[in-house]
Motif scaffolding. Structure first.
Motif, short mmCIF file in Angstrom:
data_model
loop_
_atom_site.label_atom_id
_atom_site.label_comp_id
_atom_site.label_asym_id
_atom_site.label_seq_id
_atom_site.Cartn_x
_atom_site.Cartn_y
_atom_site.Cartn_z
N GLY A 271 -83.43 77.30 32.53
CA GLY A 271 -84.77 77.63 32.07
C GLY A 271 -84.79 78.69 30.98
N GLN A 272 -85.91 78.74 30.29
CA GLN A 272 -86.12 79.72 29.23
C GLN A 272 -86.92 80.86 29.82
OE1 GLN A 272 -86.63 77.87 25.45
NE2 GLN A 272 -88.08 79.42 24.76
N VAL A 273 -86.38 82.08 29.73
CA VAL A 273 -86.95 83.19 30.52
C VAL A 273 -87.34 84.36 29.62
CG1 VAL A 273 -85.71 82.54 32.61
CG2 VAL A 273 -84.61 84.07 30.97
N TYR A 274 -88.27 85.16 30.15
CA TYR A 274 -88.84 86.26 29.38
C TYR A 274 -88.89 87.53 30.24
CZ TYR A 274 -90.14 82.41 26.35
OH TYR A 274 -90.11 81.30 25.55
N PRO A 275 -87.74 88.07 30.64
CA PRO A 275 -87.74 89.26 31.48
C PRO A 275 -88.31 90.49 30.77
CG PRO A 275 -85.52 88.76 30.74
CD PRO A 275 -86.36 87.60 30.37
N GLY A 276 -88.28 90.47 29.42
CA GLY A 276 -88.84 91.58 28.66
C GLY A 276 -90.28 91.36 28.24
N LYS A 277 -90.90 90.28 28.80
CA LYS A 277 -92.30 89.94 28.47
C LYS A 277 -92.51 89.88 26.95
CE LYS A 277 -93.90 92.11 32.76
NZ LYS A 277 -93.76 90.86 33.51
N ASN A 278 -91.58 89.20 26.27
CA ASN A 278 -91.53 89.24 24.81
C ASN A 278 -91.77 87.86 24.20
OD1 ASN A 278 -91.29 91.16 22.78
ND2 ASN A 278 -89.14 90.69 22.38
N PHE A 279 -92.58 87.04 24.85
CA PHE A 279 -92.86 85.68 24.36
C PHE A 279 -93.39 85.70 22.93
CE2 PHE A 279 -95.59 82.03 23.65
CZ PHE A 279 -94.90 80.96 24.21
N ASN A 280 -94.34 86.58 22.64
CA ASN A 280 -95.00 86.58 21.33
C ASN A 280 -94.06 86.96 20.19
OD1 ASN A 280 -97.43 85.77 22.43
ND2 ASN A 280 -98.25 87.85 22.61
N TYR A 281 -93.03 87.73 20.49
CA TYR A 281 -92.06 88.11 19.46
C TYR A 281 -91.41 86.88 18.85
CZ TYR A 281 -88.05 90.53 17.33
OH TYR A 281 -87.11 91.01 16.46
N HIS A 282 -91.18 85.87 19.67
CA HIS A 282 -90.50 84.66 19.21
C HIS A 282 -91.41 83.76 18.38
CE1 HIS A 282 -86.75 85.20 21.59
NE2 HIS A 282 -87.55 86.03 22.22
N LEU A 283 -92.70 84.06 18.33
CA LEU A 283 -93.63 83.29 17.51
C LEU A 283 -93.66 83.75 16.06
CD1 LEU A 283 -96.63 83.11 20.01
CD2 LEU A 283 -95.18 81.19 19.32
N ILE A 284 -93.18 84.94 15.78
CA ILE A 284 -93.32 85.53 14.44
C ILE A 284 -92.71 84.66 13.34
CG2 ILE A 284 -92.66 87.52 13.00
CD1 ILE A 284 -93.04 89.27 15.53
N PRO A 285 -91.49 84.15 13.50
CA PRO A 285 -90.95 83.28 12.44
C PRO A 285 -91.75 81.99 12.26
CG PRO A 285 -89.19 84.10 13.85
CD PRO A 285 -90.47 84.42 14.53
N PHE A 286 -92.32 81.47 13.32
CA PHE A 286 -93.13 80.25 13.21
C PHE A 286 -94.43 80.53 12.47
CE2 PHE A 286 -90.27 79.35 16.70
CZ PHE A 286 -89.85 78.07 16.39
N GLU A 287 -94.98 81.70 12.67
CA GLU A 287 -96.18 82.07 11.91
C GLU A 287 -95.90 82.08 10.42
OE1 GLU A 287 -98.09 84.81 15.53
OE2 GLU A 287 -97.05 85.77 13.83
N ALA A 288 -94.70 82.51 10.05
CA ALA A 288 -94.29 82.46 8.63
C ALA A 288 -94.16 81.02 8.17
CB ALA A 288 -92.98 83.21 8.44
#
Length: 626
Positions: A271-288
């Motif tokens: 599974g893909q996990v987010y123990p640092g509650k950092n889901f939105n950080y991974h969206l930044i390159p897609f926003e570009a």
């Protein structure tokens, strides 16, 4: 999607295919006989032309357009259904899928040399025009072909210019160079008929054990974002048109934070996990990527654990595709699944399960319905349109929903100018692909990306750069003929003034019968046992310069301590590395991710958080110069 094998094809005799639309008339559309023909009003809107075409298409033809899969290519560029070559013998030929499944999109894996590839492409478009009812032109897609790499996701071909991997561009950090590379790759792609790039990767390398890190721009979201924009601009231009290659940016919404780095191509993923509650950080390159108007998006295989209303993989996940991608980001381009979500792949006695994570118990037909209901347009690595047809005929899916996706796919074909003129000039392909200036630019970039991590001083002078032509050198994992251009190559370390060794980041195959899985660079990042002992013995015997290829963040504290000089590369030839070591070129790279100090530090970091391992050996952005 993956390409675990590379096939080498013999040279081929090519011939020129003459276009039936050689009068350069701007558009073709349907005539009264249902065939594509000259479209008299070039000012008519694309929307109206799509409407006209949709009215002529049968349900079967619409369903076929929703699928893209790989095809084998004969080494002479012909379309004959002859026995397949090598390990791709299992792949169908495109004409069979076009006539039986009504497909108009294909991706290419291993390819023949450029003349045969260009000839095959023209033959395929001629077949589409003459042998299919509507004559809809074919779209050809490919994973990256311009990286100097042995990575299974980088489909290197010697005809194409060879550059560092995405990580290398992140090490350089030059947006102008990134756009130049993409523009050159665009020219080479178009020359042989590739009109869709199944890249770039916008994923972030926040989990250092993930096998796909070499295809990313590293772990920093802002660095990745600025390079993504330049990359897409180089391929697509500011507006996608007949001069562009459509980018399918992947893997939404960021595939990097895999638990323990285990890749979801396979059932042993966790599974893909987010123990640092950092889901939105991974969206930044897609926003570009959205700002750059990427033509398409590919979600990944993984399950974003506990981030949405149901724990199902991205392409089955309506919260991700409709809620986030369509509604929040207003993305109305093509969304295509990663390869193989619906059907199991049978490889002899081995069955590779469909990547239907979270919906494994659904039937193939039910999986197709769930993907379409989530908001996806196209199925990658599949050719089963019969499921779509049955869903519509059974009343479980409306034809209007199919039209919505077909409209997006047709729009992309129109934007690329494929309806205007789908053919290429074979002789132009021979001149453009791998032209000298392109190859030189790629080789220069390989050198620029090399990152100097350590440069020991002795007698008031750094050991690097070395003095060419005056040293006896012992080499390991380097071509002796190449090394002889820089010094006298000796056969024993004890005879040498200096040793130069090239290493790869360690990896340890997962125990599985699936040979594709065994080829993924999973596992620990440190050298072990006799391999480690032999390296350290060399470092003790003679002053040694170590170059390590970083497709993942290697854990090398002892090697770093004992080496007199340490450099990292991200896909580079022996000549490129030695030019830097001997001062003919300068290292310009900076680490696009940190190098952890131990495997314990790797295990204790959070999968979704960048540069968070304890006391890293080398921090993100480290890089010396001379």
């Amino acid at each position: 999607m993956i390409n675990p094998l590379k096939l080498f094809y013999s040279s081929a005799i090519a011939f020129t295919v003459m276009s039936a639309c050689s009068d350069n008339t701007p558009f073709r559309d349907l005539n009264k006989n249902g065939k594509l023909d000259v479209y008299e009003d070039s000012h008519e809107s694309v929307d109206n032309r799509i409407d006209d075409l949709l009215k002529q298409m049968t349900l079967e033809e619409k369903a076929g357009m929703l699928f893209i899969n790989g095809t084998r290519i004969n080494s002479d560029g012909s379309l004959d259904d002859r026995p397949g070559e090598g390990m791709f013998a299992f792949a169908p030929i495109a004409p069979k899928l076009m006539t039986e499944k009504y497909m108009t999109h294909f991706n290419v894996w291993a390819v023949p040399e450029k003349r045969a590839l260009a000839t095959w492409y023209n033959n395929l478009q001629k077949f589409a025009e003459e042998k299919t009812r509507l004559g809809i032109p074919v779209t050809i897609a490919s994973d990256p072909r311009n990286a100097f790499s042995n990575n299974i996701f980088s489909m290197t071909a010697n005809d194409f210019s060879q550059w560092p991997e995405q990580l290398g561009f992140a090490a350089i950090g030059d947006e102008k160079l990134m756009e130049q590379h993409a523009d050159i790759a665009r020219q080479e792609y178009i020359a042989v008929g590739i009109r869709e790039a199944l890249h770039p990767m916008a994923d972030l390398a926040t989990e250092p054990r993930w096998p796909r890190i070499s295809g990313t721009f590293g772990e920093d979201a802002q660095l990745s974002a600025k390079l993504i924009k330049a990359y897409i601009k180089g391929f697509q231009g500011t507006t996608l048109d007949s001069n562009g290659v459509a980018c399918m940016t992947k893997h939404f919404s960021g595939g990097g934070p895999q638990k323990e780095g285990l890749d979801p191509h396979f059932e042993f993923q966790k599974g893909q996990v987010y123990p640092g509650k950092n889901f939105n950080y991974h969206l930044i390159p897609f926003e570009a990527a959205f700002e750059a108007k990427t033509a398409a998006i590919m979600p990944y295989y993984g399950v974003p654990v506990d981030q949405t209303n149901e724990n199902v993989a991205f392409s089955f996940n309506k919260d991700i595709i409709t809620g986030l991608l369509r509604d929040k980001y207003k993305f109305d381009g093509v969304v295509c699944t990663d390869w193989g979500l619906i059907t199991d792949a049978k490889m002899g006695d081995i069955v590779w399960p469909a990547r239907a994570w979270g919906v494994e118990k659904l039937s193939e037909e039910e999986r197709v319905l769930k993907v379409l209901n989530a908001g996806v347009d196209q199925f990658g690595g599949e050719n089963c349109p019969e499921h779509v047809i049955k869903l519509v005929k059974d009343g479980k899916l409306t034809e209007a929903r199919i039209d919505q996706s077909v409209r997006r796919l047709l729009r992309q074909k129109f934007e690329l100018g494929l309806f205007e003129d789908p053919y290429i000039d074979v002789e132009n392909a021979m001149a453009v692909v791998g032209k000298d200036e392109f190859k030189k630019a790629g080789e220069d970039a390989q050198r620029r990306a090399i990152t100097l991590l350590k440069n020991s001083a002795a007698k008031g002078k750094n050991i690097l750069p070395l003095e060419a032509g005056k040293l006896k050198i012992y080499i390991k994992n380097i071509n002796p003929t190449v090394a002889a251009q820089y010094g006298e190559v000796v056969s024993k370390p004890e005879q040498a003034d200096i040793a130069i060794v090239r290493l790869n980041t360690p990896w340890y195959p997962v125990e599985t019968k699936n040979f594709f899985a065994r080829g993924f660079h999973h596992g620990d990042l440190d050298f072990k046992g006799t391999q480690k002992d032999s390296i350290l013995m060399l470092l003790k015997t003679v002053p040694t310069i170590v170059d390590i290829y970083l497709d993942r963040p290697a854990v090398i504290p002892e090697i770093s301590e004992k080496a007199k000089g340490l450099v990292a590369d991200f896909g580079a030839s022996d000549n490129a590395v030695l030019d830097v070591l001997f001062g003919k070129a300068k290292p310009e790279g900076k680490l696009p991710f940190e190098l952890p100090s131990s495997m314990d530090a790797v295990r204790n970091q959070k999968e979704d958080v960048p540069y968070d391992s304890k006391d890293p050996l080398y921090k993100f952005g480290h890089g010396l110069h001379y």
